[in-house]
Write an enzyme that holds these catalytic residues in place. Structure first.
Site, short mmCIF file in Angstrom:
data_model
loop_
_atom_site.label_atom_id
_atom_site.label_comp_id
_atom_site.label_asym_id
_atom_site.label_seq_id
_atom_site.Cartn_x
_atom_site.Cartn_y
_atom_site.Cartn_z
N GLU A 56 0.82 -1.22 0.00
CA GLU A 56 0.00 0.00 0.00
C GLU A 56 0.85 1.27 0.00
O GLU A 56 0.57 2.21 -0.71
CB GLU A 56 -0.94 0.00 1.20
CG GLU A 56 -2.22 -0.80 0.98
CD GLU A 56 -2.01 -2.29 1.06
OE1 GLU A 56 -0.92 -2.74 1.52
OE2 GLU A 56 -2.92 -3.04 0.65
N HIS A 66 -10.41 -5.35 9.49
CA HIS A 66 -11.23 -5.09 8.30
C HIS A 66 -12.52 -4.36 8.69
O HIS A 66 -13.55 -4.54 8.06
CB HIS A 66 -11.60 -6.40 7.59
CG HIS A 66 -10.44 -7.15 7.00
ND1 HIS A 66 -9.45 -7.72 7.77
CD2 HIS A 66 -10.09 -7.39 5.71
CE1 HIS A 66 -8.56 -8.30 6.97
NE2 HIS A 66 -8.91 -8.11 5.72
#
Lengths: 290, 333
Positions: free
Chosen positions: B68, B137
């Site tokens: 990322e 998440h």
């Protein structure tokens, strides 16, 4: 004048421009005219001069905290650089940035950075734009040895490799990350060799020999323009002034080591070579001191 | 910018609405590309890029390694050099690996370059507690990124708003963080098939009322509307405001509503301390103190990591019941 001696004189003049500007800034810092940090490029001039020799105005450079040389080699006027460090509106970043935030996107100088690593990723982004928009431009990242043990190096080189981006990675290995020796912080102290892990070409050059830098960069940039993907060039060099002006310099390295490297000054080496080859007279060189 | 059109009678999902906007913008602007894990042939974990790979190919729908920080940094450089990246994080929790690139580079680049560089980058991802997604998440992070100058932070609550705000994001020269709640992705509402923009910094009054104002974001808008509907049966009139964007924030609409009702509750699923609700409470205290008939109330998710079990999940976020109870308490002040 033949092409070789003309190139030599251009490079000589470019390196002197950087050196003299840096010495001017160092004196200004001592007089309190530079308000913040001032990381000079003294000793490393051959790298910016050699690489940028092959860049066009549209090619982009992403640089690091020691970036004055890159800005000047890419075409920034010394006055704009000096004004920036003086905090003036006429500086290249309008006084918003100082030494570590030099911007002139109009000439492809996309910024220096106070954070080590991001320039590698941003150069990949420049390369990605050029690939997407089908341009023959290239992106160059200049960074020090301090950046190569950072995740940005690993992630950036890998992405550039898998997407064959038109990027040149230039590691200026001056052997110290501020004051931490590179051989202390590296499991594998050979930077150029690391390119192999990513499936790209890595080249080691004498960073104080401007012709070596210029020739390696020329080949790598041509390959990138042709769609052949990225190259990593490791330039072995040394900064002969402190990490930043006003900092102590002999707590982590010796005066003798610095003196040894001063004898390998890239500008004097080129000057000698030009005179010995009959490509320049001493007075020619004096006139190029700027 | 023209006013957005009436919703019409064609229904689509939240994800379908943003996909429509993305597909439209990619067709008209060749500088747009999408990066993320599984957004190429797979079409995105949530279908955010479904069908686009077949049309635009691998360079414009670029599957990434799991790095990322790397691809956000790349996106930053791409935005500086003429393209318009869309970074699809799948789950927004993954954005935090790129925090430094966003805060130090993406957000500051326009200022540091004296406005000579633009930063047209769209960062998108799924937020929110639900589906037993557990703590890596289920994040939100809207408040953290709203703290940073130079980033737009967008949290739509309906497919209609999602489409208009997504179009606007892809025509805006600033970095935009577009946060899509997991529990909203499959929800449906009427959405025009044409393209339209909803500007940032313009709140939506989701329900008009006179007795109390509730400001809520994203999924919390729907829970608040359910609570308001129930209270309406008892004769209580609740105004519900959905700011739609946290940065910029349409504070005028909030203040105007508080001037009418005299009471304010802010509902946010994310953590309370130094957060969105605290900011609104502080600003209302600063600028609307004389309008208040009661202290400003905040209702936040628990200041704790998000658990896995559905029972525990429900315990850490506001729901229609807890919002209703908070409104009742506010009305009794």
């Amino acid at each position: 004048m033949d092409a070789t001696s003309e190139t030599g004189l251009i490079l000589y003049r470019r390196m002197q421009l950087i050196r003299q500007t840096e010495l001017t800034l160092a004196r200004a810092h001592q007089r309190g005219l530079v308000h913040g940090a001032c990381h000079t490029y003294v000793g490393q001039e051959a790298i910016a001069a050699g690489v940028c020799h092959h860049l066009r105005r549209e090619d982009v450079v992403f640089s690091t905290h020691r970036g004055h040389g890159h800005a000047l080699a890419k075409g920034m006027e010394p006055g704009e650089l000096i004004a920036e460090l003086f905090g003036k509106e006429t500086g290249c970043s309008g006084g918003r940035g100082g030494s570590m935030h030099l911007f002139k996107p109009e000439i492809g100088m996309m910024g220096t950075s106070g954070i080590v690593g991001p320039c590698i990723l941003q150069a990949c982004g420049g390369g990605y734009s050029f690939k997407l928009l089908d341009s023959a431009n290239v992106a160059v990242a200049f960074f020090g040895d301090g950046a190569v043990n950072n995740g940005a190096f690993h992630e950036g080189l890998n992405m550039a490799a898998i997407w064959k981006l038109p990027v040149l990675f230039v590691c200026e290995n001056n052997q110290f990350a501020t004051e931490v020796p590179f051989d202390y912080s590296s499991g594998n102290p050979n930077v150029a060799q690391r390119a192999e892990q990513f499936g790209i070409c890595g080249i080691e050059v004498d960073g104080n020999n401007v012709h070596e830098v210029e020739q390696a960069a020329g080949r790598a940039l041509e390959q990138a323009r042709q769609g052949g993907g990225p190259t990593l060039i490791e330039c072995k060099t040394y900064r002969t002034r402190a990490h930043a002006e006003g900092m102590a310099d002999f707590t982590y390295r010796t005066r003798e080591a610095v003196d040894q490297w001063k004898k390998r000054c890239p500008i004097e080496q080129l000057g000698q070579a030009l005179i010995e080859a009959g490509q320049a007279e001493p007075e020619d060189l004096n006139s190029h001191r700027g | 910018m023209p006013d957005p059109p009436e919703p019409g009678d064609r229904e689509t999902t939240f994800v379908g609405a943003t996909l429509e906007a993305l597909a439209f913008e990619m067709k008209r602007n060749p500088a747009i590309f999408v990066m993320g894990e599984g957004i190429g042939q797979r079409g995105g974990n949530f279908g955010t890029t479904l069908g686009l790979y077949e049309e635009h190919g691998a360079t414009r729908l670029c599957d990434t390694p799991i790095c990322e920080r790397g691809f956000v940094g790349l996106g930053c450089g791409a935005a500086m050099t003429g393209s318009r990246p869309v970074i699809d994080f799948m789950f927004i929790d993954f954005i935090n690996d790129a925090f430094g690139e966003i805060v130090n580079q993406v957000a500051k680049m326009q200022y540091m370059s004296s406005g000579r560089l633009k930063m047209p980058i769209l960062l998108r991802g799924c937020i929110g507690v639900g589906h037993s997604a557990a703590t890596h998440h289920s994040g939100n992070y809207a408040s953290i990124y709203s703290h940073i100058p130079g980033i737009r932070v967008v949290l739509p609550s309906t497919p209609y708003d999602a489409k208009g705000l997504f179009h606007h994001a892809l025509r805006c020269d600033d970095p935009v963080l577009f946060l899509e709640h997991r529990e909203l992705m499959a929800t449906r509402s009427c959405v025009p098939e044409t393209d339209y923009e909803i500007p940032f910094g313009q709140a939506r009054v989701a329900r008009e009322g006179t007795d109390a104002t509730v400001v809520a974001l994203s999924l919390m808008v729907h829970h608040t509307l359910a609570a308001a509907e129930k209270l309406a049966g008892e004769g209580q009139s609740i105004e519900v405001i959905d700011p739609r964007t946290v940065s910029p924030l349409d504070f005028d609409t909030i203040l105007g509503s508080v001037a009418k009702t005299g009471r304010l509750l802010v509902v946010d699923e994310a953590f309370g301390p130094c957060g969105f609700a605290s900011e609104i409470a502080a600003r209302v205290a600063d600028e609307g103190f004389d309008e208040l008939d009661a202290p400003v109330r905040r209702l936040n998710g628990a200041h704790a990591p998000v658990p896995y079990s559905p029972t525990l999940e429900q315990a850490v976020v506001p729901g229609a019941d807890t919002i209703e109870a908070a409104i009742r308490a506010l009305l009794e002040e």
